[in-house]
Design a protein around this motif. Structure first.
Motif, PDB file in Angstrom:
ATOM      1  N   LYS A   1      44.240  16.177 -86.635  1.00  0.00           N
ATOM      2  CA  LYS A   1      42.792  16.383 -86.671  1.00  0.00           C
ATOM      3  C   LYS A   1      42.060  15.212 -86.007  1.00  0.00           C
ATOM      4  O   LYS A   1      41.096  15.407 -85.264  1.00  0.00           O
ATOM      5  CB  LYS A   1      42.328  16.568 -88.118  1.00  0.00           C
ATOM      6  N   ARG A   2      42.518  14.007 -86.278  1.00  0.00           N
ATOM      7  CA  ARG A   2      41.879  12.847 -85.638  1.00  0.00           C
ATOM      8  C   ARG A   2      42.171  12.812 -84.140  1.00  0.00           C
ATOM      9  O   ARG A   2      41.326  12.384 -83.351  1.00  0.00           O
ATOM     10  CB  ARG A   2      42.345  11.557 -86.325  1.00  0.00           C
ATOM     11  N   MET A   3      43.342  13.280 -83.753  1.00  0.00           N
ATOM     12  CA  MET A   3      43.664  13.334 -82.332  1.00  0.00           C
ATOM     13  C   MET A   3      42.777  14.335 -81.598  1.00  0.00           C
ATOM     14  O   MET A   3      42.445  14.146 -80.421  1.00  0.00           O
ATOM     15  CB  MET A   3      45.136  13.688 -82.138  1.00  0.00           C
ATOM     16  N   ALA A   4      42.388  15.408 -82.278  1.00  0.00           N
ATOM     17  CA  ALA A   4      41.481  16.378 -81.655  1.00  0.00           C
ATOM     18  C   ALA A   4      40.141  15.724 -81.333  1.00  0.00           C
ATOM     19  O   ALA A   4      39.559  15.944 -80.253  1.00  0.00           O
ATOM     20  CB  ALA A   4      41.279  17.574 -82.582  1.00  0.00           C
ATOM     21  N   VAL A   5      39.645  14.909 -82.250  1.00  0.00           N
ATOM     22  CA  VAL A   5      38.397  14.186 -82.013  1.00  0.00           C
ATOM     23  C   VAL A   5      38.585  13.173 -80.889  1.00  0.00           C
ATOM     24  O   VAL A   5      37.762  13.057 -79.977  1.00  0.00           O
ATOM     25  CB  VAL A   5      37.924  13.477 -83.298  1.00  0.00           C
ATOM     26  N   ALA A   6      39.693  12.431 -80.943  1.00  0.00           N
ATOM     27  CA  ALA A   6      39.956  11.401 -79.937  1.00  0.00           C
ATOM     28  C   ALA A   6      40.051  12.005 -78.539  1.00  0.00           C
ATOM     29  O   ALA A   6      39.514  11.444 -77.565  1.00  0.00           O
ATOM     30  CB  ALA A   6      41.247  10.657 -80.283  1.00  0.00           C
ATOM     31  N   THR A   7      40.705  13.139 -78.420  1.00  0.00           N
ATOM     32  CA  THR A   7      40.862  13.794 -77.117  1.00  0.00           C
ATOM     33  C   THR A   7      39.515  14.229 -76.565  1.00  0.00           C
ATOM     34  O   THR A   7      39.241  14.083 -75.364  1.00  0.00           O
ATOM     35  CB  THR A   7      41.811  14.995 -77.246  1.00  0.00           C
ATOM     36  N   ARG A   8      38.654  14.749 -77.460  1.00  0.00           N
ATOM     37  CA  ARG A   8      37.321  15.179 -77.009  1.00  0.00           C
ATOM     38  C   ARG A   8      36.499  13.983 -76.516  1.00  0.00           C
ATOM     39  O   ARG A   8      35.829  14.058 -75.487  1.00  0.00           O
ATOM     40  CB  ARG A   8      36.586  15.864 -78.176  1.00  0.00           C
ATOM     41  N   VAL A   9      36.558  12.882 -77.248  1.00  0.00           N
ATOM     42  CA  VAL A   9      35.795  11.694 -76.863  1.00  0.00           C
ATOM     43  C   VAL A   9      36.359  11.085 -75.585  1.00  0.00           C
ATOM     44  O   VAL A   9      35.609  10.682 -74.684  1.00  0.00           O
ATOM     45  CB  VAL A   9      35.801  10.658 -78.008  1.00  0.00           C
ATOM     46  N   ARG A  10      37.680  11.026 -75.476  1.00  0.00           N
ATOM     47  CA  ARG A  10      38.304  10.454 -74.272  1.00  0.00           C
ATOM     48  C   ARG A  10      37.947  11.263 -73.039  1.00  0.00           C
ATOM     49  O   ARG A  10      37.695  10.702 -71.953  1.00  0.00           O
ATOM     50  CB  ARG A  10      39.820  10.411 -74.458  1.00  0.00           C
ATOM     51  N   HIS A  11      37.912  12.585 -73.177  1.00  0.00           N
ATOM     52  CA  HIS A  11      37.527  13.444 -72.057  1.00  0.00           C
ATOM     53  C   HIS A  11      36.097  13.123 -71.604  1.00  0.00           C
ATOM     54  O   HIS A  11      35.813  13.065 -70.399  1.00  0.00           O
ATOM     55  CB  HIS A  11      37.632  14.912 -72.464  1.00  0.00           C
ATOM     56  N   ALA A  12      35.206  12.904 -72.569  1.00  0.00           N
ATOM     57  CA  ALA A  12      33.817  12.575 -72.232  1.00  0.00           C
ATOM     58  C   ALA A  12      33.729  11.228 -71.515  1.00  0.00           C
ATOM     59  O   ALA A  12      32.975  11.073 -70.543  1.00  0.00           O
ATOM     60  CB  ALA A  12      32.968  12.563 -73.496  1.00  0.00           C
ATOM     61  N   ILE A  13      34.499  10.249 -71.990  1.00  0.00           N
ATOM     62  CA  ILE A  13      34.500   8.933 -71.338  1.00  0.00           C
ATOM     63  C   ILE A  13      34.984   9.066 -69.899  1.00  0.00           C
ATOM     64  O   ILE A  13      34.385   8.496 -68.966  1.00  0.00           O
ATOM     65  CB  ILE A  13      35.397   7.955 -72.123  1.00  0.00           C
ATOM     66  N   ASP A  14      36.061   9.818 -69.703  1.00  0.00           N
ATOM     67  CA  ASP A  14      36.586  10.009 -68.348  1.00  0.00           C
ATOM     68  C   ASP A  14      35.552  10.662 -67.440  1.00  0.00           C
ATOM     69  O   ASP A  14      35.424  10.294 -66.256  1.00  0.00           O
ATOM     70  CB  ASP A  14      37.849  10.869 -68.395  1.00  0.00           C
ATOM     71  N   SER A  15      34.815  11.626 -67.972  1.00  0.00           N
ATOM     72  CA  SER A  15      33.795  12.310 -67.169  1.00  0.00           C
ATOM     73  C   SER A  15      32.688  11.351 -66.742  1.00  0.00           C
ATOM     74  O   SER A  15      32.241  11.355 -65.588  1.00  0.00           O
ATOM     75  CB  SER A  15      33.198  13.478 -67.964  1.00  0.00           C
ATOM     76  N   ILE A  16      32.237  10.530 -67.672  1.00  0.00           N
ATOM     77  CA  ILE A  16      31.189   9.560 -67.359  1.00  0.00           C
ATOM     78  C   ILE A  16      31.685   8.550 -66.331  1.00  0.00           C
ATOM     79  O   ILE A  16      31.001   8.237 -65.350  1.00  0.00           O
ATOM     80  CB  ILE A  16      30.729   8.836 -68.642  1.00  0.00           C
ATOM     81  N   GLN A  17      32.897   8.045 -66.528  1.00  0.00           N
ATOM     82  CA  GLN A  17      33.414   7.002 -65.640  1.00  0.00           C
ATOM     83  C   GLN A  17      33.856   7.544 -64.293  1.00  0.00           C
ATOM     84  O   GLN A  17      33.964   6.775 -63.333  1.00  0.00           O
ATOM     85  CB  GLN A  17      34.560   6.267 -66.335  1.00  0.00           C
ATOM     86  N   SER A  18      34.085   8.844 -64.192  1.00  0.00           N
ATOM     87  CA  SER A  18      34.392   9.422 -62.879  1.00  0.00           C
ATOM     88  C   SER A  18      33.169   9.395 -61.977  1.00  0.00           C
ATOM     89  O   SER A  18      33.283   9.343 -60.747  1.00  0.00           O
ATOM     90  CB  SER A  18      34.895  10.864 -63.042  1.00  0.00           C
ATOM     91  N   ILE A  19      31.989   9.431 -62.587  1.00  0.00           N
ATOM     92  CA  ILE A  19      30.734   9.351 -61.832  1.00  0.00           C
ATOM     93  C   ILE A  19      30.336   7.900 -61.601  1.00  0.00           C
ATOM     94  O   ILE A  19      29.901   7.519 -60.503  1.00  0.00           O
ATOM     95  CB  ILE A  19      29.618  10.098 -62.577  1.00  0.00           C
ATOM     96  N   ASN A  20      30.494   7.079 -62.629  1.00  0.00           N
ATOM     97  CA  ASN A  20      30.151   5.660 -62.535  1.00  0.00           C
ATOM     98  C   ASN A  20      31.210   4.849 -63.270  1.00  0.00           C
ATOM     99  O   ASN A  20      31.161   4.731 -64.490  1.00  0.00           O
ATOM    100  CB  ASN A  20      28.770   5.388 -63.134  1.00  0.00           C
ATOM    101  N   PRO A  21      32.170   4.284 -62.548  1.00  0.00           N
ATOM    102  CA  PRO A  21      33.247   3.522 -63.200  1.00  0.00           C
ATOM    103  C   PRO A  21      32.744   2.324 -63.995  1.00  0.00           C
ATOM    104  O   PRO A  21      33.452   1.842 -64.889  1.00  0.00           O
ATOM    105  CB  PRO A  21      34.103   3.057 -62.012  1.00  0.00           C
TER     106      PRO A  21
END
Length: 333
Positions: A180-200
């Motif tokens: 359950k915690r990994m599900a949250v972590a994966t969602r947050v990590r995906h969001a971080i990757d999306s933001i940093q793909s636009i602005n590292p």
């Protein structure tokens, strides 16, 4: 003038799990029965006001702990807040009412009705947009709290991305609930990757109650290679322990012997964290766990300090705050 310019360059961030900050009215869609006037805890308006006041005073104390009296936190991430009623009380009817705090919060499918919120000084941080991210739990598991995402600009026009997390608890066992915690972590990590793909070099803060320690997989998943956990670490030393048993130590009556943010089954843990993007982490001037005497109490039976909770069983402590200790991080932008 020089002092004013130095002060203006500081941004102060605070994280706190408020431990069951409920109003006194029943929400027919939620299991909030423990915090009603006719419940065994006799949760009344007077007790609610005490708790809100104590949380407000804790936030005020975070400013007093700054070495240069740098002021109260500009941004505060809060966990375990029920709804707009309690957040309005905190920002408009508590000792914080003379400041410029506003807030954003989630409305999650959590069974008990607890949510997360971001409180901010509207003269120092201006939200541009915000979203509540629903997290898909593993099949057969109950829904959890949404992740709150807020994008805004600071006083000096830096763009800041903030995510507030309250990951599922370890009730039922750590291994059983890791997914359950990994599900949250994966969602947050995906969001971080999306933001940093636009602005590292984007400035990102992820904070809250992760129900995970420094070495847990879920926390490491969120950090990856681009985020740094700036939560203070303090390890036990041999001379910190009287009986040599680290898991059930009798600790001397000294505030130095506080090793985390949460006391659980006889020992300290750090399950609350503040994670910063690497570039932002390089701007940290100070990070600390608040251990003011009003936030902790000495347990004579166990021979140690513990967070001062609002309830010990069904006994209400009018000076209690939470079973978690707050984290404060100060950055020089």
């Amino acid at each position: 003038m020089i002092c004013a310019m130095v002060m203006a360059s500081l941004l102060s961030f605070m994280e706190l799990n408020c431990e069951n900050l409920f109003d006194t009215c029943h929400d027919s869609m939620k299991q909030d029965y423990q915090y009603l006037p006719d419940s065994p805890r006799r949760w009344t308006g007077g007790k609610l006001f005490c708790k809100v006041r104590n949380i407000a005073q804790t936030i005020l104390m975070a400013g007093a702990q700054n070495d240069d009296n740098g002021g109260i936190p500009d941004i505060v991430a809060l966990c375990e807040v029920e709804n707009d009623t309690v957040m309005t009380m905190l920002t408009r009817r508590s000792p914080l009412r003379t400041f410029f705090y506003d807030y954003l919060m989630t409305s999650s499918p959590d069974a008990r009705g607890i949510d997360v919120a971001l409180m901010y000084d509207s003269t120092r941080f201006v939200p541009i947009c915000h979203q509540c991210w629903r997290v898909q739990m593993p099949e057969g598991e109950s829904p959890t709290r949404d992740v709150l995402y807020v994008k805004g600009v600071t006083y000096n026009l830096d763009t800041l991305h903030v995510m507030v997390v309250h990951a599922p608890s370890r009730l039922g066992g750590k291994r059983k609930t890791d997914g359950k915690r990994m599900a949250v972590a994966t969602r947050v990590r995906h969001a971080i990757d999306s933001i940093q793909s636009i602005n590292p070099n984007a400035h990102i803060i992820v904070a809250g109650d992760f129900n995970a320690g420094f070495n847990d997989k879920s926390l490491n998943t969120i950090c990856g290679n681009s985020m740094t956990d700036v939560t203070p670490r303090r390890e036990k030393r041999h001379d910190d322990i009287n009986d040599g048993n680290e898991t059930n130590a009798t600790i001397t009556r000294d505030k130095r012997h506080i090793f985390g943010t949460y006391w659980y089954q006889g020992h300290w843990e750090t399950i609350d964290h503040v994670l910063l993007s690497n570039g932002l982490a390089n701007l940290v001037e100070r990070s600390f766990i608040m251990t003011d005497t009003v936030l902790i109490e000495y347990d004579e039976r166990q021979g140690c300090y513990k967070p001062r909770r609002s309830y010990k069983g069904y006994h209400f402590d009018p000076k209690g705050v939470s079973d978690h200790l707050p984290i404060v991080v100060r950055m020089r932008l």
